[in-house]
Enzyme design. Structure first.
Site, PDB file in Angstrom:
ATOM      1  N   ASP A   1       0.850  -1.194   0.000  1.00 53.21           N
ATOM      2  CA  ASP A   1       0.000   0.000   0.000  1.00 53.21           C
ATOM      3  C   ASP A   1       0.889   1.248   0.000  1.00 53.21           C
ATOM      4  O   ASP A   1       1.563   1.555   0.989  1.00 53.21           O
ATOM      5  CB  ASP A   1      -0.907  -0.014   1.246  1.00 53.21           C
ATOM      6  CG  ASP A   1      -1.936   1.103   1.185  1.00 53.21           C
ATOM      7  OD1 ASP A   1      -1.537   2.280   1.053  1.00 53.21           O
ATOM      8  OD2 ASP A   1      -3.143   0.800   1.255  1.00 53.21           O
TER       9      ASP A   1
ATOM     10  N   ASP B   1       0.176   4.008   2.767  1.00 56.83           N
ATOM     11  CA  ASP B   1       0.578   3.575   4.107  1.00 56.83           C
ATOM     12  C   ASP B   1       2.097   3.545   4.242  1.00 56.83           C
ATOM     13  O   ASP B   1       2.647   3.936   5.274  1.00 56.83           O
ATOM     14  CB  ASP B   1       0.001   2.183   4.415  1.00 56.83           C
ATOM     15  CG  ASP B   1      -1.476   2.246   4.770  1.00 56.83           C
ATOM     16  OD1 ASP B   1      -1.979   3.353   5.043  1.00 56.83           O
ATOM     17  OD2 ASP B   1      -2.128   1.193   4.758  1.00 56.83           O
TER      18      ASP B   1
HETATM   19  C1  PRP Z   1      -4.012   3.902  -4.005  1.00 63.37           C
HETATM   20  C2  PRP Z   1      -3.081   4.492  -5.048  1.00 63.37           C
HETATM   21  C3  PRP Z   1      -4.028   4.875  -6.147  1.00 63.37           C
HETATM   22  C4  PRP Z   1      -5.068   3.800  -6.066  1.00 63.37           C
HETATM   23  C5  PRP Z   1      -4.815   2.812  -7.169  1.00 63.37           C
HETATM   24  O1  PRP Z   1      -4.629   4.888  -3.282  1.00 63.37           O
HETATM   25  O2  PRP Z   1      -2.317   5.555  -4.550  1.00 63.37           O
HETATM   26  O3  PRP Z   1      -4.605   6.155  -5.975  1.00 63.37           O
HETATM   27  O4  PRP Z   1      -4.924   3.149  -4.799  1.00 63.37           O
HETATM   28  O5  PRP Z   1      -5.799   1.855  -7.219  1.00 63.37           O
HETATM   29  P1  PRP Z   1      -6.808   1.743  -8.439  1.00 63.37           P
HETATM   30  O6  PRP Z   1      -6.005   1.856  -9.682  1.00 63.37           O
HETATM   31  O7  PRP Z   1      -7.410   0.384  -8.269  1.00 63.37           O
HETATM   32  O8  PRP Z   1      -7.841   2.833  -8.315  1.00 63.37           O
HETATM   33  P2  PRP Z   1      -5.626   4.550  -2.068  1.00 63.37           P
HETATM   34  O9  PRP Z   1      -7.018   4.466  -2.564  1.00 63.37           O
HETATM   35  O10 PRP Z   1      -5.103   3.379  -1.303  1.00 63.37           O
HETATM   36  O11 PRP Z   1      -5.576   5.863  -1.199  1.00 63.37           O
HETATM   37  P3  PRP Z   1      -4.342   6.549  -0.437  1.00 63.37           P
HETATM   38  O12 PRP Z   1      -3.432   7.100  -1.503  1.00 63.37           O
HETATM   39  O13 PRP Z   1      -4.998   7.625   0.355  1.00 63.37           O
HETATM   40  O14 PRP Z   1      -3.656   5.524   0.411  1.00 63.37           O
HETATM   41  N1  URA Z   2      -3.009   0.809  -4.156  1.00 64.31           N
HETATM   42  C1  URA Z   2      -1.813   0.580  -3.560  1.00 64.31           C
HETATM   43  O1  URA Z   2      -1.329   1.416  -2.768  1.00 64.31           O
HETATM   44  N2  URA Z   2      -1.165  -0.560  -3.865  1.00 64.31           N
HETATM   45  C2  URA Z   2      -1.653  -1.465  -4.710  1.00 64.31           C
HETATM   46  O2  URA Z   2      -1.002  -2.500  -4.949  1.00 64.31           O
HETATM   47  C3  URA Z   2      -2.907  -1.223  -5.305  1.00 64.31           C
HETATM   48  C4  URA Z   2      -3.559  -0.065  -5.006  1.00 64.31           C
END
Ligand code: PRP
Ligand code: URA
Length: 209
Positions: free
Chosen positions: A200, A203
């Site tokens: 992630d 995180d």
């Molecule tokens: C993550 C990443 C993208 C998204 C990608 O963000 O930074 O924005 O997931 O996934 P997708 O292509 O399936 O949409 P997240 O939603 O975890 O939020 P964050 O950046 O606040 O942790």
């Molecule tokens: N968002 C993340 O941060 N990691 C992944 O692998 C997919 C979505």
């Protein structure tokens, strides 16, 4: 059909290996994401047009080349896109920065919008949407659509790691948007995480869980 550019420069690939490693801590992860974003910005700006100007060197008059007044905008997708902003700004310090807040619903994997603040003249700017991860593609497709709904016409997408599914989705919905990535990974797992990926991104950048 939009193009996909994989920036396989050795420095980018080397740094990406540390970014992927689960033993890399928050500080190093953050520094490395910023560095790779800077190196990728070098590639993504390769086609900027130049204009000639006359200056005086200490020796004589010379005709030199400068960026031809292009208006650039960087659009990080919150949160994880924030980790790439400073790296890109190191190479293009005059760029304006707009923010689009999206998170991925953990159940549906659909993007949910919670914030949007863009430069007022978004329709005149060459925009680079930045986010470390292109997984299902839902977040990138939604962010690009926000920009188009507000008049943006010239958009590129820059991510560290993409899944084939995400690339396909962006190309299907926005076939005018070229995609720049450091790696295309194998697949998504059942939870929508990129495999092997880096986990992630938000995180790991901010030390949350
Ligand atoms: C993550 C990443 C993208 C998204 C990608 O963000 O930074 O924005 O997931 O996934 P997708 O292509 O399936 O949409 P997240 O939603 O975890 O939020 P964050 O950046 O606040 O942790
Ligand atoms: N968002 C993340 O941060 N990691 C992944 O692998 C997919 C979505």
């Amino acid at each position: 059909m939009s193009k996909v550019f994989v920036t396989d420069h050795p420095l980018i690939q080397h740094k990406l290996s540390y970014i992927r490693d689960k033993n890399t801590g928050t500080k190093d992860f953050r520094d490395l994401v910023e560095e790779v974003a800077m190196l990728m910005a070098y590639e993504i700006t390769r086609d900027l047009s130049l204009s000639e100007q006359t200056i005086e060197t200490p020796v004589c008059e010379a005709t030199v080349k400068k960026i031809a007044g292009k208006k650039l905008g960087i659009i990080p997708i919150l949160r994880a896109g924030l980790g790439m902003v400073d790296g890109v700004l190191r190479l293009i310090p005059a760029a304006k920065v707009g923010h689009i807040g999206l998170y991925r619903d953990p159940e549906t994997l659909e993007p949910v919008e919670y914030y949007c603040k863009l430069p007022t003249d978004v329709e005149e700017r060459e925009l680079i949407v930045i986010d470390p991860m292109l997984a299902t593609g839902g977040s990138a497709v939604a962010a690009i659509q926000f920009l188009k709904d507000r008049g943006a016409q010239n958009i590129k997408l820059m991510c560290l790691i993409a899944a084939p599914e995400g690339i396909e989705k962006v190309q299907k919905h926005h076939d005018d948007v070229d995609i720049y990535v450091a790696a295309v990974d194998e697949k998504l797992n059942k939870k929508g995480y990129i495999v092997p990926g880096l986990g992630d991104a938000g995180d790991r950048l901010f030390g949350t869980k």
